[in-house]
Every structure is written in C-alpha cells, then in structure tokens.
Scaffold this motif. Sequence first.
Motif: not given
Length: 351
Positions: A176, A178, A340, A343, A347
């Motif tokens: 991921n 992030a 962002e 996401e 995601n």
Amino acid sequence: MTTTTASTRKILMSATALAAAALLAQADARAQGSGQLNVVCSVQDEWCSLISTTFARSAGIKVNVLKRGSGEALAQLIAERSNPKSDVWFGGTGDPHLQAAEQDLTLAYKSPSLAQLHPWAQAQAEQSGWRTVGVYSGPLGFAYNTELLAKKKLPVPRCWKDLLSPALRGEVQVANPASSGTAYTMIATIVQLMGEDKAYDYLKGLHKNVSQYTRSGTGPIKAAARGETTVSISFVHDAPGEQMQGFPIATETPCEGTGAEIGSLSIVKGSRNLENAKKFYEWALTPAAQQLGVAAKQFQLPSNKTTPLDSRIPDFRKIKFIHYDYAKYGQSAERKRLIERWEREVNALPR
C-alpha cells in the motif's frame, strides 16, 4: 573535639548528595556530548544491528538504535521537531528523507566524501540542499514464484503490461503506497513512464489482479517466495535473501523501463550528539561500512564507487531505467496528492 549536631550532619549529607548529583549530571552530559549516538534505522533488523555494533566498536561510541520504517521515522522526526531525541537517520527510501529536508527537520552537511559516490547519490545530496545523501540504490521490478508459475502455466512477467493479463487475476501482491516507500516508488515510476492519467488507468487495471495490498514493501516478495502469491511488485534486490533460504523466487525488471529507490542518510537538525553524528555519517559512506549490507543479506548497490560488489547485487548496466525525478516526487505535496488519488480512484474500487 567539637561534637557534630544532628542539623549539621543533615546539612553535610545534603551537600554530599548534591555534589554527587552534580557529578552524575556532568558524567551524563559528557556521555551525551561525546560518547553516545542515537540512530533511527530504516533498514532490516540484521543490517541495523551490524552497523550499530561495528561503528560502536570502531569509534568507541555507544550507539542506541531505534528501528522504524521510513514513513514512521519521518513521523517521529516531525513529532520531535522541538526536542529531537535522535541524531541520525539511516536508510529507507529517499522520498521521506527529501520530505524531512523540505520540512527543515534535517541538517545541511556537505560531506568531503561526496566525490567518491555514484552520481545518483551526489544528485540526491544536491537536490536536498545537502540535507541527505544516497547510501544505496535498488531497482523496482517483479518477483515471481517459479514453481507456482510453472504449475499454473503462466508466462514470466517481463513488462508492466504483462501484469494486466486476466490470467493473473488474484495472483499479484504489492504494498500500500500510504505505508510503503516501495509502492509509492511504483506509482511515481508509472506516472513518469506513462503520464499521470494513463498511469491511473493502468493502476485501475492492475487493481483487478491484486489479491492484497500489504503494509510493508517487503511483504509481497516474502509472500511470493513462500507460495502465498505468484507475483509481487518489489525491489528486486530483496530476492537473493529469499533465494538463500531456498525459496523458488526469480525476478525481472520491466521492459518499458523502471525506477529505483535511493536509500538515504540524514543528520537530524538539533542533534544532541552532532560530532558523533558526523563521524557516523562519514563512516557510513566508506566501502567498509557499505559492505555490511551484503553481510546482512541485503543486496542493494552501494553508493561508494569503490565498494567491492557481490555478484548477487543487480547489474544496473543491464536494466532500463527511466529518468526518475527524485526532487519532484520526493516533495510532500506531490506524494500526498498522488496517494490520495490512488486511494480515491484505485483502492476504493471493488476487486
């Protein structure tokens, strides 16, 4: 002979205690100032241990190591900005180091050893205003379980486009972005290779084939090595360590081109042990120190050009690299924006 009164004895005892406390404080200050070094370490545990024990033995300095992933290390530096508890930050992908430099969390220091380093390490230092420097580099690519690939009669993935094959539905793992510098390097690489909109179209297609986004960048290659997934997107220098344990893992670097991490080294601004931090910094750029990576079963390319190379370190001359813009993609705002968008557009999609 004069008899000492109880009150006099108390005064003498108090004075003795205060003197002892002062001596202890001075000793502690000397230890803080000349005998200790606090390192935040963002490489593998064995490597962290080797660099700390070897430097401590050679320099006669007590080294305290705190193991942190690169994202966690940056968060700690931000939290401790007004009262830093660390002196130096070793390793981890270069983007968070560049962000620390951008946020004035690290100290400008131009090493006299820079001329001994590869151009990519020198460029990292210059782009950061001399607040960080490259200590190793490793290319992004694919790892695959050779036994699973043969069993499922799947072709070897050699290009980014190969990972979109419907035959790989649920067969790919990647971290991921992030939480993982590896995965962020993947996004930044694909954006630079394809252009941003096409890159996100690609990531949406890849999403269909991803079984899991792991927290750690090394998680996917370990899963592929152990037969828990067929293919991973990983730094290919992580494969030899898995091969040494007998796992059936092999790698490719994408035919269209790929990016690379630059593992970095930074001195924390406000270091309480600045002279020791500089000693460690210089030591970490020497060939002797950089060979400790291989000793810890890590096979990145060292930044010092004179470091003897193990045959298992990827041959950069045989890999097609993009011109990765570390300065742009190491910026906090750019990283935040791209993650962002991932996401929101990738995601959030069903698989």
